[in-house]
Design a protein around this motif. Structure first.
Motif, PDB file in Angstrom:
ATOM      1  N   CYS A 167     106.895 -30.628  33.615  1.00 28.41           N
ATOM      2  CA  CYS A 167     107.462 -29.366  33.118  1.00 28.41           C
ATOM      3  C   CYS A 167     106.510 -28.197  33.324  1.00 28.41           C
ATOM      4  O   CYS A 167     106.922 -27.046  33.309  1.00 28.41           O
ATOM      5  CB  CYS A 167     107.811 -29.499  31.640  1.00 28.41           C
TER       6      CYS A 167
ATOM      7  N   CYS B  28     106.780 -27.605  27.458  1.00 25.44           N
ATOM      8  CA  CYS B  28     107.242 -28.977  27.253  1.00 25.44           C
ATOM      9  C   CYS B  28     107.125 -29.259  25.753  1.00 25.44           C
ATOM     10  O   CYS B  28     106.064 -29.062  25.143  1.00 25.44           O
ATOM     11  CB  CYS B  28     106.400 -29.939  28.097  1.00 25.44           C
ATOM     12  N   ASP B  29     108.207 -29.713  25.189  1.00 24.47           N
ATOM     13  CA  ASP B  29     108.449 -29.890  23.750  1.00 24.47           C
ATOM     14  C   ASP B  29     107.359 -29.458  22.759  1.00 24.47           C
ATOM     15  O   ASP B  29     107.446 -28.414  22.151  1.00 24.47           O
ATOM     16  CB  ASP B  29     108.795 -31.346  23.492  1.00 24.47           C
TER      17      ASP B  29
ATOM     18  N   CYS C  68     112.955 -29.106  30.205  1.00 29.53           N
ATOM     19  CA  CYS C  68     114.335 -29.573  30.142  1.00 29.53           C
ATOM     20  C   CYS C  68     115.277 -28.378  29.988  1.00 29.53           C
ATOM     21  O   CYS C  68     115.003 -27.452  29.223  1.00 29.53           O
ATOM     22  CB  CYS C  68     114.517 -30.531  28.972  1.00 29.53           C
TER      23      CYS C  68
HETATM   24 FE1  FES Z   1     109.158 -31.578  29.176  1.00 28.98          FE
HETATM   25 FE2  FES Z   1     111.737 -32.239  28.346  1.00 28.98          FE
HETATM   26  S1  FES Z   1     110.243 -33.441  29.400  1.00 28.98           S
HETATM   27  S2  FES Z   1     110.606 -30.444  28.054  1.00 28.98           S
END
Ligand code: FES
Length: 576
Positions: free
Chosen positions: A58, A126-127, A199
């Motif tokens: 990401c 990323c999350d 994502c």
């Molecule tokens: Fe990185 Fe979903 S894998 S935001």
């Protein structure tokens, strides 16, 4: 009149500006790297916390994007200093990136504290990286701006758009049900993630980067720009330019991360149909910033906020469509009556000023208020004897007939127990059963993994069942869907009531009534509690041991107790 720092007021002046032996060391060692006085004299030193790594898909573009940030810092007369930090790649880090969110928050805070820097550009997306970096900024409280990674482009399979996570679960279920072939599944694998960026469904990443913008921690419009779009490059360099001015203006995170800003962020996540994880992260950010919010705020704002983003998993579209439809600024302009428009943001203007001229270009993707996705926001807080401190459910992603449901529990002691037995044809389970997973919470998981979208048994899938009531103290990926009750607190591993559920107990979920009830008498629950034996700790030493000693429960944000806002009467030590 706006504040204006003088060069000798800068934090970095203590490293570079004074005439003593230690400063000689700093300057001579900077010169060892080819820098000279022109690089630092009279200039704010800007840390760029870069969460790039070879294994974070990401943030794959951050290796180049950091150069765009540096360009902006240099253009504005700053001294850019890149500081790499752990990248917390969501799919690769085991057992869960949530185990390490606080570690990144600590790392980023201490990188800022220990180095000669006056302001910070925070590069994440990323999350867990978004909340971790903002938590760090709230604690360190030097001027900081967040550069969101941006969503990846839409996935594609046979001309159909594919959404991160959401379509993985969907086609995995179809594969298990025998409706697609292994070859087709391979094609989905190759088409679902086509570019750098996080994502692109309304998962935790899109929810939290949007929340970061609603908090005021980014430039306006930053969160929705796809990573692969050249506008993202310009946003990165503009952020680099802006942080230099933020330092001169001494605009600090705690002036931005106010109660109004937190409320704006919660309202925004509701209107987006955002990830349930945002409840944990925004609680943690609030507690870091000294803002007293709790889960009841999420339920109250959810009841008052319609979902107007038609984005998967609750809706149909993806973040690339959202950007073309006007992005977050477009959405916020429609919500403006529900927002605190006087909240100050990173560009020094108010949220209201930043929304001037914002437009929506596609009413299908960003709905008007008279044609909402749902009248209430995407998150409900449940309470009851099964979750005395609360639990959450993303009811917009659950089948409506399950919003009020009573059924017998089928209990799994832990993830391995579930993995071993869930597809057993002899498992006594029907579509009306309630699947319960224990020991998957903050301490029990460990790290509260995203296991909360518990799998539907294969035999029920083949009968066409696609949703059931499922309950755990785990989290769920923001890209997931289903009637999954999550974040049950207190968690089962530390003896919460979820630990006491047995096969066949009747469990009642009542979303309109905000209730999660175990139909077992108090006397029987007391008897079971007396017999309950605490599981053995997961870690004898190290970070995992420290984590287990200090982690808060989900309803408190899962921060470490010692990292929350400290006592203002106890000053932190001066750096010499
Ligand atoms: Fe990185 Fe979903 S894998 S935001």
């Amino acid at each position: 009149m706006a504040k204006r720092m003088k060069p000798e007021d800068l934090r970095s002046f203590r490293w570079f500006g004074v005439q003593d032996l230690r400063a000689f060391g700093h300057r001579s060692r900077a010169k060892q790297m080819g820098y000279g006085a022109d690089d630092w004299e009279g200039k704010p030193a800007i840390a760029i916390i870069n969460t790039w790594s070879d294994i974070n898909q990401c943030h794959a573009h951050f290796k180049q994007r950091v150069e765009d940030v540096k360009r902006g810092v240099l253009q504005a007369g700053g001294f850019p200093i890149e500081l790499p930090a752990m990248s917390l790649s969501e799919p690769f880090v085991k057992p869960s990136t949530m185990l390490y969110r606080n570690m990144l928050a600590m790392e980023a805070e201490e990188l800022l504290r220990s180095h000669p820097v006056d302001g910070a550009v925070l590069m994440g997306g990323c999350d867990k990286t978004t909340p971790a970096l903002i938590m760090a900024a709230a604690s360190m409280n030097i001027p900081a701006i967040f550069v969101p990674a941006g969503p990846m482009l839409r996935g594609n399979w046979h001309g159909e758009p594919l959404g991160s996570g959401t379509d993985s679960w969907k086609y995995w279920a179809e594969l298990r049900a025998g409706n697609i072939t292994e070859d087709e599944w391979d094609e989905v694998e190759s088409g679902i993630a086509r570019s750098p960026g996080h994502c692109m469904t309304m998962g935790t990443a899109s929810t939290m980067t949007s929340a970061a913008e609603a908090l005021g921690m980014t430039l306006p419009g930053a969160a929705s720009i796809p990573a692969a779009d050249s506008n993202h490059i310009r946003m990165a360099s503009a952020s680099g330019r802006r942080i230099v001015d933020m330092v001169w203006e001494d605009l600090k995170p705690r002036e931005i991360l106010t109660e109004k800003a937190l409320k704006n962020a919660v309202t925004t996540t509701m209107a987006l149909g955002g990830s349930t994880n945002s409840a944990i992260h925004l609680l943690a950010v609030g507690r870091r910033a000294g803002v007293d919010i709790d889960l009841s705020l999420f339920d109250a704002l959810s009841r008052d906020t319609p979902v107007i983003a038609d984005i998967r998993p609750s809706g149909r579209y993806l973040m690339e469509d959202f950007y073309y439809a006007g992005g977050l600024r477009g959405l916020l302009s429609r919500l403006s009556a529900k927002l605190h428009l006087d909240a100050v943001t990173a560009n020094g203007k108010t949220l209201g000023e930043n929304l001037e001229g914002a437009k929506v270009y596609n009413d299908e993707v960003i709905r008007p208020l008279d044609n909402t996705m749902s009248e209430e926001g995407g998150l409900v807080v449940l309470k009851g004897n099964l979750a005395p401190d609360g639990a959450v459910i993303k009811h917009t992603a659950a089948e409506p007939q399950l919003h009020q449901h009573k059924g017998p529990a089928v209990v799994f002691k832990n993830y391995n127990d579930m993995a071993m037995r869930i597809d057993d044809v002899n498992l006594d389970i029907t579509k009306d059963s309630v699947i319960v997973l224990q020991n998957a919470g903050p301490v029990g998981g460990p790290g509260m993994p995203e296991w909360g979208q518990l799998p539907i048994p294969q035999k029920l899938l083949k009968e066409g069942v696609r949703d059931m009531v499922r309950i755990s103290d785990a989290r769920m990926s923001g890209t997931s869907y289903g009637a999954c009750v999550l974040h049950v607190a207190p968690e089962s591993f530390i003896g919460g009531p979820l630990a006491l559920v047995q096969d066949g107990d009747m469990v009642e979920l009542d979303i309109p009534g905000r209730r999660l009830h175990l139909d077992v008498s108090d006397e029987e629950l007391a008897r079971r509690k007396a017999e309950w034996v605490a599981p053995k700790p997961h870690y004898p030493r190290g970070y995992g041991w420290m984590y287990a000693q200090h982690i808060r429960q989900a309803n408190e944000g899962c921060d470490f107790d010692f990292l929350e806002a400290g006592d203002e009467d106890v000053p932190e030590p001066e750096i010499h």
